[in-house]
Design an enzyme around this catalytic site. Structure first.
Site, mmCIF file in Angstrom:
data_model
loop_
_atom_site.group_PDB
_atom_site.id
_atom_site.type_symbol
_atom_site.label_atom_id
_atom_site.label_comp_id
_atom_site.label_asym_id
_atom_site.label_seq_id
_atom_site.Cartn_x
_atom_site.Cartn_y
_atom_site.Cartn_z
ATOM 1 N N ARG A 6 59.576 -7.765 -11.295
ATOM 2 C CA ARG A 6 58.579 -6.688 -11.211
ATOM 3 C C ARG A 6 58.018 -6.274 -12.572
ATOM 4 N NH1 ARG A 6 58.921 -2.283 -6.252
ATOM 5 N NH2 ARG A 6 57.024 -3.125 -5.349
ATOM 6 N N ASP A 65 52.527 -9.053 -2.068
ATOM 7 C CA ASP A 65 53.170 -8.533 -3.285
ATOM 8 C C ASP A 65 54.180 -9.596 -3.726
ATOM 9 O OD1 ASP A 65 55.066 -7.327 -5.028
ATOM 10 O OD2 ASP A 65 54.505 -5.334 -4.314
ATOM 11 N N GLU A 102 63.652 -2.560 1.639
ATOM 12 C CA GLU A 102 62.708 -1.438 1.803
ATOM 13 C C GLU A 102 62.230 -1.253 3.233
ATOM 14 O OE1 GLU A 102 59.721 -1.002 -1.295
ATOM 15 O OE2 GLU A 102 60.965 -2.184 -2.649
ATOM 16 N N HIS A 150 49.483 -7.835 -5.142
ATOM 17 C CA HIS A 150 50.245 -7.202 -6.223
ATOM 18 C C HIS A 150 50.841 -8.349 -7.033
ATOM 19 C CE1 HIS A 150 50.630 -3.059 -4.077
ATOM 20 N NE2 HIS A 150 49.538 -3.177 -4.813
ATOM 21 N N GLU A 200 51.047 -4.085 -10.044
ATOM 22 C CA GLU A 200 52.032 -3.072 -9.638
ATOM 23 C C GLU A 200 53.345 -3.449 -10.332
ATOM 24 O OE1 GLU A 200 52.762 -0.908 -5.498
ATOM 25 O OE2 GLU A 200 53.848 -2.794 -5.655
ATOM 26 N N GLU A 204 51.137 -4.075 3.947
ATOM 27 C CA GLU A 204 51.962 -4.786 2.963
ATOM 28 C C GLU A 204 53.379 -5.033 3.490
ATOM 29 O OE1 GLU A 204 52.435 -2.604 -0.704
ATOM 30 O OE2 GLU A 204 53.411 -4.293 -1.699
ATOM 31 N N HIS A 252 57.980 -8.743 -3.670
ATOM 32 C CA HIS A 252 58.647 -8.787 -2.362
ATOM 33 C C HIS A 252 58.745 -10.234 -1.864
ATOM 34 C CE1 HIS A 252 58.558 -4.471 -2.143
ATOM 35 N NE2 HIS A 252 57.244 -4.423 -2.205
HETATM 36 C C1 LER Z 1 56.707 -0.796 -2.553
HETATM 37 O O1 LER Z 1 57.777 -1.570 -2.972
HETATM 38 C C2 LER Z 1 55.443 -1.476 -2.824
HETATM 39 O O2 LER Z 1 55.370 -2.625 -3.153
HETATM 40 C C3 LER Z 1 54.240 -0.665 -2.668
HETATM 41 O O3 LER Z 1 53.103 -1.396 -2.972
HETATM 42 C C4 LER Z 1 54.216 -0.125 -1.266
HETATM 43 O O4 LER Z 1 53.571 1.071 -1.148
HETATM 44 MN MN MN Z 2 53.487 -3.626 -3.660
#
Ligand code: LER
Ligand code: MN
Length: 271
Positions: free
Chosen positions: A219, A187, A160, A213, A248, A154, A190
Site C-alpha cells: 500500500r 484496488d 475488510e 487504486h 490510495e 470496490e 486488495h
Molecule cells: C479500503 O481498504 C479501500 O480500499 C477504500 O478504497 C474503500 O473505501
Molecule cells: Mn481502495
C-alpha cells in the site's frame, strides 16, 4: 488517456490510513498540481461539510479534476454500512452515501462504495447481506445515473469484507444487478491479497472497470513494494481502460516523498 489522481482525506479519524494528503483541500490541491497530478480523489467526513461550488472554484483555479469521492467515512467515523443488522442504520448508511453521490455528481465525479458495503455477521446471513448489497447498489447506481456518472463498487480483501473479494465474483454480481450504472474499482492492494494474478483480475473486469487504486503490494507508492507493474499496465491497455489511476497510498516516508514517487512512476508507466 489515463490520468493521474492523488488521494486527499479530510477525515481526522482516517489518520494513518492510505491517503497521501491528510490536510485541507486547498493546500493538497496546490501540492498535487505542482507535482503533476491531474486530479484529486476526495475522502470527505460527510457531504454536508463540503460546498461543491467552492470546491469547483478551487479546483478550476488549479486546473484539477475530481477523480472520485469516497464514502468510507460513514463506516470509519459512524460504523454504518449497507448490510447492518439494524434497518435504521442501513437506512442512514444509504442516505449518507446518497448525499455523497450528490456531492460527487456536482463535481462531475463518481462516488465509491468500498467500506460502506459492510459484511455478513451476527444474525445477518450471507444471503441476506448480498440481497441488501444488491438492493443498495441498484438504488444508489440509479441515483448516480442522474449525474451521468457511474457508481463505483470496490471489492475489498478478506480482512475488510466477507462479501466479495475477487474480481470474477464481483463481475458476476454486478452483471446480475438491475442497474447498469455500477462499475468496478480495481484496488491493486486488495487484489494482491486475493487474486492469483493481478493481470487476470483486471482482464476479468474488462469493460466494467471504472476506476483503479494504483498502489504497491504494501500500500505504499508504486515501486516501494513488490508488484511487477508491466503486466498490470498491459492488462489496463488490453481492456481499453481510459480513466484515472489513483494513489490510495500510505503517505510514507512522508506525503511529499510518496507523492513524488507516485507521479514519477505513473509518468514512467503511462507517459
Ligand atoms: C479500503 O481498504 C479501500 O480500499 C477504500 O478504497 C474503500 O473505501
Ligand atoms: Mn481502495
Amino acid at each position: 488517456m489515463i490520468r493521474f489522481a492523488v488521494t486527499v482525506s479530510l477525515v481526522p479519524e482516517a489518520r494513518g490510513g492510505p491517503f497521501v494528503f491528510q490536510e485541507d483541500l486547498a493546500e493538497a490541491s496546490r501540492k498535487a498540481v505542482a507535482l503533476g497530478f491531474h486530479a484529486v480523489e476526495i475522502f470527505p467526513r460527510s457531504a454536508d461539510e463540503l460546498d461543491p461550488a467552492r470546491i469547483t472554484e478551487l479546483l478550476a483555479r488549479h486546473n484539477l479534476k475530481v477523480a472520485a469521492v469516497g464514502t468510507g467515512a460513514g463506516w470509519l467515523a459512524r460504523k454504518w454500512h449497507l448490510c447492518h443488522a439494524e434497518g435504521e442504520i442501513r437506512a442512514q448508511a444509504k442516505a449518507f452515501i446518497k448525499e455523497i453521490v450528490d456531492l460527487a455528481g456536482r463535481l462531475d465525479a463518481p462516488a465509491i462504495i468500498g467500506s460502506m458495503q459492510g459484511r455478513s455477521e451476527g444474525s445477518v446471513t450471507r444471503e441476506q447481506a448480498m440481497e441488501w448489497l444488491a438492493e443498495g447498489l441498484n438504488e444508489l447506481g440509479e441515483h448516480a445515473a442522474r449525474y451521468e456518472r457511474p457508481l463505483l463498487y470496490e471489492p475489498l480483501n478478506r480482512y475488510e469484507t466477507n462479501l466479495l473479494n475477487r474480481s470474477r465474483d464481483a463481475v458476476d454480481f454486478v452483471s446480475s444487478l438491475n442497474t447498469k450504472n455500477v462499475r468496478l474499482l480495481a484496488d491493486l492492494f486488495h487484489m494482491n491479497i486475493e487474486e492469483a494474478s493481478l493481470e487476470d483480475g483486471i482482464l476479468q473486469y474488462g469493460g466494467l472497470l471504472g476506476h483503479v487504486h494504483f498502489v504497491d503490494s504494501n500500500r505504499r507508492a508504486p515501486g516501494m513494494g513488490h508488484i511487477d507493474f508491466g503486466p498490470v499496465v498491459g492488462a489496463l491497455r488490453k481492456v481499453g481502460y481510459g480513466g484515472f489511476v489513483s494513489a490510495e497510498a500510505l503517505p510514507l516516508p512522508d506525503p511529499m516523498a510518496a507523492a513524488r514517487q507516485i507521479v514519477e512512476t505513473y509518468a514512467r508507466l503511462f507517459g
